[in-house]
Scaffold this motif. Structure first.
Motif, PDB file in Angstrom:
ATOM      1  N   CYS A 132       0.917  -1.059   0.066  1.00 10.12           N
ATOM      2  CA  CYS A 132      -0.032   0.037   0.081  1.00 10.12           C
ATOM      3  C   CYS A 132       0.852   1.138   0.085  1.00 10.12           C
ATOM      4  CB  CYS A 132      -0.921   0.077   0.947  1.00 10.12           C
ATOM      5  SG  CYS A 132      -2.280  -1.150   1.088  1.00 10.12           S
ATOM      6  N   LYS A 133       1.939   1.320   0.749  1.00  9.61           N
ATOM      7  CA  LYS A 133       2.726   2.162   0.748  1.00  9.61           C
ATOM      8  C   LYS A 133       3.705   2.651  -0.607  1.00  9.61           C
ATOM      9  CE  LYS A 133       3.252   2.139   6.031  1.00  9.61           C
ATOM     10  NZ  LYS A 133       3.835   1.745   7.065  1.00  9.61           N
ATOM     11  N   GLU A 134       3.727   1.800  -1.389  1.00  8.89           N
ATOM     12  CA  GLU A 134       4.260   1.858  -2.680  1.00  8.89           C
ATOM     13  C   GLU A 134       3.423   2.804  -3.532  1.00  8.89           C
ATOM     14  OE1 GLU A 134       5.475  -1.759  -4.493  1.00  8.89           O
ATOM     15  OE2 GLU A 134       6.039  -2.659  -3.009  1.00  8.89           O
ATOM     16  N   THR A 135       2.139   3.009  -3.224  1.00  9.80           N
ATOM     17  CA  THR A 135       1.208   3.882  -3.936  1.00  9.80           C
ATOM     18  C   THR A 135       1.196   3.249  -5.282  1.00  9.80           C
ATOM     19  OG1 THR A 135       2.578   5.846  -4.174  1.00  9.80           O
ATOM     20  CG2 THR A 135       1.329   5.534  -2.072  1.00  9.80           C
ATOM     21  N   ARG A 136       1.574   2.410  -5.794  1.00 12.44           N
ATOM     22  CA  ARG A 136       1.356   2.073  -7.339  1.00 12.44           C
ATOM     23  C   ARG A 136       0.246   1.459  -7.829  1.00 12.44           C
ATOM     24  NH1 ARG A 136       4.476  -1.499  -9.619  1.00 12.44           N
ATOM     25  NH2 ARG A 136       4.681  -2.944  -7.910  1.00 12.44           N
ATOM     26  N   ARG A 163      -8.479  -0.316   4.963  1.00 14.65           N
ATOM     27  CA  ARG A 163      -7.120  -0.476   5.257  1.00 14.65           C
ATOM     28  C   ARG A 163      -6.913   0.228   6.598  1.00 14.65           C
ATOM     29  NH1 ARG A 163      -4.051   1.607  -0.157  1.00 14.65           N
ATOM     30  NH2 ARG A 163      -4.661  -0.078  -1.505  1.00 14.65           N
ATOM     31  N   LEU A 167      -2.389   3.528   7.262  1.00 14.39           N
ATOM     32  CA  LEU A 167      -2.273   3.736   5.460  1.00 14.39           C
ATOM     33  C   LEU A 167      -3.201   4.832   4.821  1.00 14.39           C
ATOM     34  CD1 LEU A 167      -2.378  -0.150   5.079  1.00 14.39           C
ATOM     35  CD2 LEU A 167      -0.445   1.338   5.020  1.00 14.39           C
ATOM     36  N   GLN A 169      -2.842   8.170   4.607  1.00 15.01           N
ATOM     37  CA  GLN A 169      -2.299   8.960   3.655  1.00 15.01           C
ATOM     38  C   GLN A 169      -1.633   8.426   2.336  1.00 15.01           C
ATOM     39  OE1 GLN A 169      -2.472  12.382   3.974  1.00 15.01           O
ATOM     40  NE2 GLN A 169      -3.707  11.606   5.804  1.00 15.01           N
ATOM     41  N   ALA A 170      -0.992   7.346   2.411  1.00 17.75           N
ATOM     42  CA  ALA A 170      -0.677   6.422   1.357  1.00 17.75           C
ATOM     43  C   ALA A 170      -1.758   6.086   0.358  1.00 17.75           C
ATOM     44  CB  ALA A 170       0.074   5.277   1.815  1.00 17.75           C
ATOM     45  N   THR A 171      -3.013   5.878   0.967  1.00 13.41           N
ATOM     46  CA  THR A 171      -4.183   5.369   0.225  1.00 13.41           C
ATOM     47  C   THR A 171      -4.719   6.701  -0.535  1.00 13.41           C
ATOM     48  OG1 THR A 171      -4.908   3.914   1.787  1.00 13.41           O
ATOM     49  CG2 THR A 171      -6.267   4.372   0.166  1.00 13.41           C
ATOM     50  N   ALA A 173      -2.903   9.297  -1.320  1.00 15.82           N
ATOM     51  CA  ALA A 173      -1.972   9.917  -2.626  1.00 15.82           C
ATOM     52  C   ALA A 173      -2.193   8.816  -3.680  1.00 15.82           C
ATOM     53  CB  ALA A 173      -0.337   9.542  -1.966  1.00 15.82           C
ATOM     54  N   ASN A 174      -2.376   7.484  -3.567  1.00 14.47           N
ATOM     55  CA  ASN A 174      -2.522   6.580  -4.455  1.00 14.47           C
ATOM     56  C   ASN A 174      -3.720   6.887  -5.356  1.00 14.47           C
ATOM     57  OD1 ASN A 174      -1.982   2.887  -4.616  1.00 14.47           O
ATOM     58  ND2 ASN A 174      -2.463   4.358  -6.257  1.00 14.47           N
TER      59      ASN A 174
END
Length: 292
Positions: A132-136, A163, A167, A169-171, A173-174
């Motif tokens: 998830c933190k890879e935001t890919r 999630r 997670l 902020q990462a979500t 951002a993704n």
């Protein structure tokens, strides 16, 4: 001719004996391939979600159909897609919204599932969080177009995710990187969302839907699990059917459901929700559930 016949017959017999005893490549190769790669019951599901054009067509079909119905729902003041236990405030005067799950509804996490298959691993929180933190995660077909259409017509786009809180902020951002409209943190209700006057049961989303109900008239809901639409009291095959029985007429008009064969609450419902059971036992329970 008569003198050569015994010689020929002897030669043919010898050849036949060699053929019967010599190892055949076609018989040996599959066994070697099986030994080299550990079996994983999720292989076909992940391969389908990543490679089958039918998968993409289902998502496009669903989002396009929803979009074609959205403005009709918007202009009907009595139209609402929340179940009776979630509709806790009158509709009059509420702003319109659509509510979407995140994983396997708008974001494609099949690369994470592929890692688990190729590594012979089961789901675990640490590797999931890292992914998830890879935001890919990429947008699923049709999802960006639908949500942007809704936003252009003044319809709030709200995402509900299970999630973990760290997670969030990462979500967000993704979602933004993938092209989804995100009006702000209030448009994202993660697992750590606190709702006054409502006690969340595990990862059920009912409290968060009730929070939305206080401020919005929900035109449509989207998800890949029935828990994205209504809380499930008993996660058994029968309990899951009972949970949605009253709302089946809404499927395809107010509720839009996507297929997810890689994971979901449907799976533990087959082995009494007992993840502590050994994998072999869980697998046998799933086999026992098959009809033939």
């Amino acid at each position: 001719m008569s003198l050569r016949r015994p010689t020929i017959l002897l030669a043919l017999a010898l050849l036949a004996g060699c053929a019967a005893t010599a190892p055949q490549p076609s018989a040996v190769a599959p066994a070697l391939r099986t030994a080299a790669v550990a079996a994983n019951d999720n292989l076909n599901a992940v391969a389908w979600s990543q490679t089958a054009i039918e998968h993409d067509m289902i998502y496009l079909q669903t989002y396009r159909d929803a979009q074609s119905r959205l403005l009709t729902a918007l202009h009907d003041p009595h139209w609402d897609a929340l179940g009776k236990t979630d509709r806790v405030a009158p509709l009059k005067g509420l702003a319109p919204a659509v509510v979407l799950d995140v994983d396997e509804t708008v974001l494609d996490n099949s690369p994470f599932a592929a890692r688990m298959v190729k590594g012979g691993a089961e789901y675990n929180e640490a590797e999931w969080a890292a992914w998830c933190k890879e935001t890919r995660a990429r947008a699923l077909p049709g999802a960006v177009e639908f949500t942007q259409f809704a936003a252009r017509h003044g319809i709030a786009v709200i995402y509900i995710s299970n999630r973990a809180k760290d997670l969030d902020q990462a979500t967000l951002a993704n979602l933004r990187q993938a092209g989804f409209p995100v009006s702000g943190p209030q448009a994202f209700l993660g697992l750590g969302t606190v709702v006054d006057g409502c006690e969340q049961d595990g990862s059920e989303k009912g409290c968060r839907r009730q929070l939305i109900a206080r401020h919005y008239r929900v035109l449509m809901q989207f998800g890949d699990q029935i828990g994205d639409f209504v809380d499930v009291i008993a996660n058994t095959a029968d309990g899951r059917r009972r949970a949605v029985a009253d709302y089946l007429p809404w499927v395809g008009t107010r509720w839009f459901v996507f297929p997810n064969a890689t994971y979901g609450s449907w799976e533990p419902a087959l082995f009494n929700n007992d993840w502590s059971a050994p994998p072999e036992q869980r697998r046998q329970r799933k086999l026992d559930a098959l009809r033939y």
